[in-house]
Design a protein around this motif. Structure first.
Motif, PDB file in Angstrom:
ATOM      1  N   LEU A 225      -9.105 -11.182  14.210  1.00  5.98           N
ATOM      2  CA  LEU A 225      -7.756 -10.900  13.704  1.00  5.98           C
ATOM      3  C   LEU A 225      -7.689 -12.693  13.454  1.00  5.98           C
ATOM      4  CD1 LEU A 225      -5.681  -9.748  11.567  1.00  5.98           C
ATOM      5  CD2 LEU A 225      -4.182  -9.563  13.807  1.00  5.98           C
ATOM      6  N   MET A 226      -7.965 -12.743  14.728  1.00 11.84           N
ATOM      7  CA  MET A 226      -7.665 -14.149  14.647  1.00 11.84           C
ATOM      8  C   MET A 226      -8.464 -15.103  13.947  1.00 11.84           C
ATOM      9  SD  MET A 226      -4.908 -15.969  17.607  1.00 11.84           S
ATOM     10  CE  MET A 226      -5.937 -17.342  17.547  1.00 11.84           C
ATOM     11  N   ALA A 227      -9.165 -15.123  13.910  1.00 13.79           N
ATOM     12  CA  ALA A 227     -10.896 -15.591  12.972  1.00 13.79           C
ATOM     13  C   ALA A 227      -9.949 -15.192  11.355  1.00 13.79           C
ATOM     14  CB  ALA A 227     -11.948 -15.327  12.764  1.00 13.79           C
ATOM     15  N   ALA A 228      -9.770 -14.074  11.072  1.00 12.17           N
ATOM     16  CA  ALA A 228      -9.108 -14.510   9.785  1.00 12.17           C
ATOM     17  C   ALA A 228      -7.179 -15.396   9.269  1.00 12.17           C
ATOM     18  CB  ALA A 228      -8.778 -12.718   9.534  1.00 12.17           C
ATOM     19  N   ASN A 229      -6.678 -15.666  10.641  1.00 13.46           N
ATOM     20  CA  ASN A 229      -5.666 -15.927  10.319  1.00 13.46           C
ATOM     21  C   ASN A 229      -5.654 -17.077  10.472  1.00 13.46           C
ATOM     22  OD1 ASN A 229      -3.946 -13.619   9.727  1.00 13.46           O
ATOM     23  ND2 ASN A 229      -3.798 -13.235  11.004  1.00 13.46           N
ATOM     24  N   ALA A 230      -6.927 -17.812  10.602  1.00  9.77           N
ATOM     25  CA  ALA A 230      -7.202 -19.602  11.205  1.00  9.77           C
ATOM     26  C   ALA A 230      -6.292 -20.045  10.181  1.00  9.77           C
ATOM     27  CB  ALA A 230      -8.557 -19.957  11.449  1.00  9.77           C
ATOM     28  N   GLU A 231      -6.404 -20.314   9.352  1.00  7.72           N
ATOM     29  CA  GLU A 231      -5.462 -21.483   8.589  1.00  7.72           C
ATOM     30  C   GLU A 231      -4.295 -21.130   8.092  1.00  7.72           C
ATOM     31  OE1 GLU A 231      -7.259 -23.899   6.912  1.00  7.72           O
ATOM     32  OE2 GLU A 231      -9.262 -23.259   8.043  1.00  7.72           O
TER      33      GLU A 231
END
Length: 671
Positions: A225-231
């Motif tokens: 999830l952190m990677a998906a919400n990185a932006e």
């Protein structure tokens, strides 16, 4: 052989001196002089009339026969006292027993009045015990005198009555009697203290199990999830509260050097940075993370009983503490800093860039640093955010170099540099290893902060229970520090730089201390990033999860637990001192019961006439009656002789003087 002395005639009160005795007048003629007439007169023996009417000779004139009632009363009464005392003691020893809230508040506010009431109750219990104890001794003494073939010495009679009155024996004719009497006297005298200690309510702590869940930063699902919400979830997401970075860093340094400091955020106060945790509560918490209006963070904890059922925690009277201790997942970093001379020729290389221009008739300087990390090319050079400062270029800059070290661990080298008034910072490299931790956190109430009655003051002086590297959080945490450094930069200086220099000036001026200050400061900001991240993903209506959901799924949750402690008013026995509370009451009760049982067993072999059933050696009326009826008058020692020595040699019995069915009286028993 028993000696019986009966007065002549039908009047039992007639006193006639024996032939070998002298009347008081014969012994002391002056005692019979009539001071009014002046003539010497010798008084002759006369009959004392009316003594029978003045003294109740009829021992059997009672509604209940003490011969049977006293043993039952003593055994039942003392047994009830023992049962009540020890059951109450056992219940309150095993676990605290709180009073109802309203009662606890009254007791807390009126403790002196309650102490008086409890002391009176304890005194009443002790008085009941003493009365039964005295009755037991006097009953045993009466049976020793009145039973067939029974007798007792004058010494035994007087000492028994003294002991029944709670007095010790003052001589050592029989040392073990004296020792026992001292023990019993102390026991009788301290019963009230024992009962008061047992029954007086006091401040007690009620523990309750706490269970709940929180966001699991270490779960694979959250890493994805952190990677998906990185932006989306970037330091800019927290612009509204980035000013907390400098406070969090200062708080961490102050704690490390034992200086007073508190960080306040979202209705909670932190004494040791934020530890990267999200404070958990039993009620809704208002969060001002994204705006002044804020949102709610739902309660994540519940309190349960021994059966696992959810229960409401006990309420504490006003001003009494409420606290709990939780084992939670935290976030921190293993950080070490060192000062190094860095320039364009070193690795990493650092180059200062600045340009001055006139804006609105005022000279303004733009400045930044260019950092080329080891192994990078010129095209990969990392530039710090340009800042506007004065012509003196009073600024602090930062950039990071992430890489995988030789041990295979992901590492971030944070490069810090100062110029102008911050030039003494020089250039510093801080090695950062982000870690997800397990920590024990103490929550307590500080009513002076936010006026809350719910635990809102956090501190963790406990060592970290466990930790694991969390490289997926490294970029976010370091970027938030750099963003905070940028937000703290102004035209006339940098707030983070000011804080760091203030600590350098107030602490020993050594390179080691300076590096410690920097490391703790960075740690405080890194831990704040974990708290902000948890808050963002936990508050209501965050829409950060898959499909715009605002609630973490089960695969992103970790169980947390702890203990809720409420200080209230009730009963609880301290195991360290509880053993002595009931010693005195128990000794008195057991002695009375044992004496009655021993007397009853002995009575099976020694019958006594019904006329003596009502005799009470502790009643002076009965003593006068028995003495005047019997024939012991001529054998008693003179008043100026040693009563103790003679008393131990004279044996007394209580027997019917005029034959079976007649009134009992004292007679002397030949030895």
């Amino acid at each position: 052989m028993a000696h019986s002395f009966n007065a002549p005639g039908s009047d039992p009160n007639f006193y006639q001196p024996q032939p070998d005795q002298k009347s008081p007048a014969a012994e002391n003629p002056l005692a019979s002089q009539d001071s009014h007439s002046g003539d010497e007169k010798i008084l002759k023996p006369t009959v004392v009339n009316g003594l029978g009417e003045k003294v109740d000779w009829n021992f059997t004139n009672g509604s209940m026969n003490p011969y049977y009632v006293t043993p039952v009363a003593v055994i039942v009464g003392q047994t009830l006292l023992i049962i009540f005392s020890w059951v109450f003691f056992g219940i309150t020893l095993m676990q605290p027993v709180p009073l109802p809230y309203s009662t606890a508040v009254y007791v807390y506010r009126n403790y002196q009045t309650v102490t008086l009431i409890v002391t009176l109750i304890a005194t009443a219990l002790a008085l009941c015990s003493v009365i039964l104890y005295a009755k037991a001794i006097r009953y045993a003494l009466a049976r020793s005198l009145a039973g067939s073939g029974s007798n007792a010495s004058l010494y035994a009679i007087t000492t028994s009555i003294n002991v029944s009155q709670g007095k010790p024996i003052k001589d050592f004719i029989r040392p073990w009697w004296t020792t026992l009497s001292i023990i019993l006297a102390l026991a009788v005298a301290t019963q009230t203290a024992g009962y008061t200690t047992l029954l007086l309510p006091k401040q007690i702590v009620i523990p309750t199990t706490m269970l709940g869940t929180e966001l699991d930063l270490a779960s694979p699902a959250f890493q994805n999830l952190m990677a998906a919400n990185a932006e989306k979830v970037t330091p800019e997401y927290f612009t509204h509260v980035l000013s907390l970075a400098q406070s969090s860093g200062s708080n961490a340094v102050s704690t490390h050097f034992s200086l007073p400091s508190v960080l306040n955020f979202n209705q909670f106060s932190y004494a040791n940075a934020t530890m990267g945790i999200l404070p958990l509560s039993l009620e809704h918490v208002h969060s001002n993370l994204l705006s002044a209006t804020g949102k709610n963070v739902s309660p994540a904890m519940t309190t349960t009983n021994k059966n696992g059922q959810t229960v409401q925690p006990k309420k504490a009277p006003p001003t009494l503490p409420v606290r709990f201790m939780l084992t939670q997942q935290g976030f921190t970093a293993n950080i070490s800093c060192e000062s190094r001379v860095l320039d364009a020729t070193t690795s990493p290389s650092v180059v200062f860039n600045s340009i001055t221009s006139t804006i609105f008739n005022q000279n303004m300087t733009w400045a930044q640093i260019a950092v080329m990390c080891p192994g990078d090319t010129i095209a990969q050079t990392d530039y710090s955010r340009p800042v506007i400062t004065s012509a003196n270029v009073d600024a602090v800059y930062g950039a990071s170099c992430p890489f995988t070290n030789t041990e295979g661990r992901r590492q971030w080298n944070l490069v810090l540099a100062g110029s102008g008034m911050y030039k003494q910072l020089g250039t510093v490299i801080c090695s950062i290893f982000p870690q997800v931790t397990t920590v024990k956190v103490d929550y307590s109430v500080n009513s002076k902060l936010a006026g809350s009655s719910s635990p809102n003051f956090l501190n963790s002086s406990h060592p970290i229970t466990s930790s694991v590297d969390a490289p997926w959080l490294g970029d976010f945490a370091v970027d938030l520090f750099l963003r905070g450094l940028y937000v703290g930069q102004g035209i006339v200086g940098n707030s983070m730089g000011d804080n760091i220099l203030a600590f350098w000036e107030s602490l020993p001026n050594t390179t080691e201390t300076a590096n410690e200050v920097l490391a703790e400061y960075v740690r405080g900001v890194i831990e704040l990033s974990g708290t902000l991240l948890r808050t963002a993903y936990t508050q209501d209506d965050n829409r950060l999860f898959a499909n715009g959901d605002s609630t973490a799924p089960d695969n992103m949750r970790v169980i947390t637990n702890g203990t809720h402690y409420v200080t209230t008013i009730g009963w609880h026995q301290d195991p360290a001192t509880s053993a002595g509370i009931l010693v005195a009451p128990t000794v008195v009760s057991l002695m009375a019961i044992a004496l009655i049982i021993a007397t009853l067993l002995r009575m099976r072999k020694h019958r006594e006439p019904r006329a003596s059933h009502y005799f009470d050696p502790g009643n002076i009326l009965h003593i006068i009656s028995a003495a005047s009826t019997g024939g012991a008058a001529g054998k008693m020692p003179a008043l100026d002789e040693s009563s103790v020595t003679n008393g131990d040699k004279i044996l007394i019995a209580l027997e019917p003087v005029g034959g079976e069915g007649s009134r009992p009286g004292f007679i002397l028993v030949d030895q």
